[in-house]
Design a protein around this motif. Structure first.
Motif, PDB file in Angstrom:
ATOM      1  N   GLU A  54      27.083  58.735  40.606  1.00 19.12           N
ATOM      2  CA  GLU A  54      26.938  57.587  41.497  1.00 19.12           C
ATOM      3  C   GLU A  54      27.254  56.133  40.606  1.00 19.12           C
ATOM      4  OE1 GLU A  54      22.930  57.902  43.288  1.00 19.12           O
ATOM      5  OE2 GLU A  54      23.741  59.488  44.692  1.00 19.12           O
ATOM      6  N   VAL A  55      27.322  56.354  39.374  1.00 20.56           N
ATOM      7  CA  VAL A  55      27.120  55.156  38.358  1.00 20.56           C
ATOM      8  C   VAL A  55      28.583  54.269  38.545  1.00 20.56           C
ATOM      9  CG1 VAL A  55      27.049  54.216  36.331  1.00 20.56           C
ATOM     10  CG2 VAL A  55      25.865  56.313  37.032  1.00 20.56           C
ATOM     11  N   ASP A  56      28.574  53.579  39.696  1.00 18.31           N
ATOM     12  CA  ASP A  56      30.243  52.845  40.038  1.00 18.31           C
ATOM     13  C   ASP A  56      30.485  51.901  39.209  1.00 18.31           C
ATOM     14  OD1 ASP A  56      27.907  51.358  40.975  1.00 18.31           O
ATOM     15  OD2 ASP A  56      28.835  51.122  43.000  1.00 18.31           O
ATOM     16  N   THR A  57      29.676  51.506  38.210  1.00 20.64           N
ATOM     17  CA  THR A  57      30.143  50.335  37.163  1.00 20.64           C
ATOM     18  C   THR A  57      30.514  50.964  35.813  1.00 20.64           C
ATOM     19  OG1 THR A  57      27.726  50.422  36.578  1.00 20.64           O
ATOM     20  CG2 THR A  57      28.421  48.655  38.273  1.00 20.64           C
ATOM     21  N   THR A  69      15.715  59.850  31.199  1.00 16.95           N
ATOM     22  CA  THR A  69      16.779  60.182  30.816  1.00 16.95           C
ATOM     23  C   THR A  69      17.896  59.254  30.771  1.00 16.95           C
ATOM     24  OG1 THR A  69      17.630  61.398  32.961  1.00 16.95           O
ATOM     25  CG2 THR A  69      16.339  62.607  31.471  1.00 16.95           C
ATOM     26  N   GLU A  70      19.043  59.461  30.213  1.00 13.21           N
ATOM     27  CA  GLU A  70      20.287  58.411  30.567  1.00 13.21           C
ATOM     28  C   GLU A  70      21.513  59.195  30.064  1.00 13.21           C
ATOM     29  OE1 GLU A  70      19.612  55.422  27.387  1.00 13.21           O
ATOM     30  OE2 GLU A  70      20.165  56.575  25.767  1.00 13.21           O
ATOM     31  N   CYS A  71      22.621  58.852  30.650  1.00 20.52           N
ATOM     32  CA  CYS A  71      24.144  59.289  30.195  1.00 20.52           C
ATOM     33  C   CYS A  71      24.390  58.378  29.223  1.00 20.52           C
ATOM     34  CB  CYS A  71      24.783  59.308  31.341  1.00 20.52           C
ATOM     35  SG  CYS A  71      26.689  59.701  31.288  1.00 20.52           S
ATOM     36  N   LYS A  72      24.471  58.792  27.939  1.00 21.72           N
ATOM     37  CA  LYS A  72      24.899  57.997  26.979  1.00 21.72           C
ATOM     38  C   LYS A  72      26.350  57.786  26.739  1.00 21.72           C
ATOM     39  CE  LYS A  72      23.731  55.764  23.022  1.00 21.72           C
ATOM     40  NZ  LYS A  72      23.139  54.777  22.964  1.00 21.72           N
ATOM     41  N   SER A  73      27.123  58.574  27.769  1.00 22.89           N
ATOM     42  CA  SER A  73      28.688  58.368  27.835  1.00 22.89           C
ATOM     43  C   SER A  73      28.936  56.968  29.087  1.00 22.89           C
ATOM     44  CB  SER A  73      29.237  59.717  28.466  1.00 22.89           C
ATOM     45  OG  SER A  73      29.017  60.461  27.605  1.00 22.89           O
ATOM     46  N   PHE A  74      28.079  56.570  29.358  1.00 25.34           N
ATOM     47  CA  PHE A  74      28.377  55.277  30.265  1.00 25.34           C
ATOM     48  C   PHE A  74      29.158  54.303  29.124  1.00 25.34           C
ATOM     49  CE2 PHE A  74      26.736  51.091  31.249  1.00 25.34           C
ATOM     50  CZ  PHE A  74      27.331  51.115  32.758  1.00 25.34           C
ATOM     51  N   ALA A  75      30.116  53.696  30.130  1.00 26.94           N
ATOM     52  CA  ALA A  75      30.641  52.618  29.420  1.00 26.94           C
ATOM     53  C   ALA A  75      31.118  51.526  30.531  1.00 26.94           C
ATOM     54  CB  ALA A  75      32.117  53.041  28.525  1.00 26.94           C
ATOM     55  N   ARG A  76      30.419  50.513  30.634  1.00 31.08           N
ATOM     56  CA  ARG A  76      30.450  49.398  31.664  1.00 31.08           C
ATOM     57  C   ARG A  76      31.870  49.041  31.880  1.00 31.08           C
ATOM     58  NH1 ARG A  76      28.376  46.895  35.779  1.00 31.08           N
ATOM     59  NH2 ARG A  76      28.253  44.493  35.942  1.00 31.08           N
ATOM     60  N   LYS A  77      32.247  48.903  33.145  1.00 31.58           N
ATOM     61  CA  LYS A  77      33.639  48.264  33.597  1.00 31.58           C
ATOM     62  C   LYS A  77      33.406  46.750  33.180  1.00 31.58           C
ATOM     63  CE  LYS A  77      34.474  51.388  37.505  1.00 31.58           C
ATOM     64  NZ  LYS A  77      34.448  51.316  38.758  1.00 31.58           N
ATOM     65  N   THR A  88      22.647  59.393  38.329  1.00 26.42           N
ATOM     66  CA  THR A  88      22.322  58.023  38.960  1.00 26.42           C
ATOM     67  C   THR A  88      22.231  56.757  38.365  1.00 26.42           C
ATOM     68  OG1 THR A  88      19.819  58.638  38.993  1.00 26.42           O
ATOM     69  CG2 THR A  88      20.936  59.469  40.878  1.00 26.42           C
ATOM     70  N   GLY A  89      22.511  55.977  39.205  1.00 26.32           N
ATOM     71  CA  GLY A  89      22.452  54.530  38.490  1.00 26.32           C
ATOM     72  C   GLY A  89      23.313  53.404  38.983  1.00 26.32           C
ATOM     73  N   ARG A  90      23.595  53.654  40.490  1.00 31.64           N
ATOM     74  CA  ARG A  90      24.485  52.547  40.912  1.00 31.64           C
ATOM     75  C   ARG A  90      24.173  51.316  40.251  1.00 31.64           C
ATOM     76  NH1 ARG A  90      27.749  54.251  44.536  1.00 31.64           N
ATOM     77  NH2 ARG A  90      26.635  55.895  45.359  1.00 31.64           N
ATOM     78  N   GLY A  91      25.183  50.408  40.021  1.00 28.10           N
ATOM     79  CA  GLY A  91      25.079  49.005  39.610  1.00 28.10           C
ATOM     80  C   GLY A  91      24.633  48.826  38.394  1.00 28.10           C
ATOM     81  N   ALA A  92      24.498  50.041  37.399  1.00 33.03           N
ATOM     82  CA  ALA A  92      24.155  50.138  35.919  1.00 33.03           C
ATOM     83  C   ALA A  92      24.735  48.993  35.318  1.00 33.03           C
ATOM     84  CB  ALA A  92      24.298  51.282  35.297  1.00 33.03           C
ATOM     85  N   ASN A  93      24.191  48.399  34.244  1.00 33.00           N
ATOM     86  CA  ASN A  93      24.528  47.459  33.175  1.00 33.00           C
ATOM     87  C   ASN A  93      24.823  48.087  31.808  1.00 33.00           C
ATOM     88  OD1 ASN A  93      25.082  45.193  35.032  1.00 33.00           O
ATOM     89  ND2 ASN A  93      22.979  45.009  35.110  1.00 33.00           N
ATOM     90  N   GLU A  94      23.956  49.199  31.659  1.00 36.29           N
ATOM     91  CA  GLU A  94      23.897  49.868  30.235  1.00 36.29           C
ATOM     92  C   GLU A  94      23.588  51.125  30.526  1.00 36.29           C
ATOM     93  OE1 GLU A  94      21.385  47.264  28.092  1.00 36.29           O
ATOM     94  OE2 GLU A  94      19.529  47.821  29.175  1.00 36.29           O
ATOM     95  N   CYS A  95      23.561  52.019  29.569  1.00 35.95           N
ATOM     96  CA  CYS A  95      23.364  53.632  29.760  1.00 35.95           C
ATOM     97  C   CYS A  95      21.819  53.729  30.014  1.00 35.95           C
ATOM     98  CB  CYS A  95      23.640  54.280  28.527  1.00 35.95           C
ATOM     99  SG  CYS A  95      22.866  53.845  26.959  1.00 35.95           S
ATOM    100  N   GLN A  96      20.905  52.969  29.779  1.00 35.14           N
ATOM    101  CA  GLN A  96      19.504  53.039  29.983  1.00 35.14           C
ATOM    102  C   GLN A  96      19.153  52.805  31.400  1.00 35.14           C
ATOM    103  OE1 GLN A  96      20.601  51.097  27.438  1.00 35.14           O
ATOM    104  NE2 GLN A  96      19.483  51.665  25.842  1.00 35.14           N
TER     105      GLN A  96
END
Length: 128
Positions: free
Chosen positions: A9-12, A44-52, A109-117
């Protein structure tokens, strides 16, 4: 066992695709606080998150794209893009030796996330 199906759901994130698919080649699930044993999905966190947020971030995340899955999803409606999963959260019921996840499905989850945390593995279940 094959890779778990991923719902994200991490659309960012640069890897997020319509339908809550993840185009990453690999996702890394980690403890949110290093050295602290995770007790709930909020830790927990998804460390692969890369902000658009611009071309530089998009280009920087291209080394972790599942190109085969992305291309096949364009030609096969409903095709799942299944990244490999590395998880070091050994306090989770689904964690297995080799930092594998034995869940059939993983929800990030993390809709609108700014960082992996700001992301979480909602599939996390504390080992009893």
């Amino acid at each position: 066992m094959g890779e778990p199906l991923i719902e994200c759901e991490v659309d960012t994130c640069t890897h997020w695709m319509s339908g809550n698919l993840c185009s990453a080649a690999n996702i890394d699930i980690l403890h949110e606080e290093e050295g602290r044993m995770t007790q709930s999905d909020a830790h927990t966190e998804c460390k692969s998150f890369a902000r658009k947020k611009g071309l530089a971030n998009l280009l920087g995340s291209m080394d972790n794209v599942n190109w085969g899955g992305v291309v096949s999803s364009l030609f096969t409606p409903g095709q799942q893009i299944n990244p490999s999963v590395s998880c070091i959260v050994n306090s989770c019921h689904f964690w297995a030796d080799g930092n594998l996840c034995e869940a059939d499905r993983i929800k990030v989850t993390g809709r609108g996330a700014n960082e992996c945390q700001d992301t979480n593995c909602a599939t996390f279940e504390n080992k009893a």
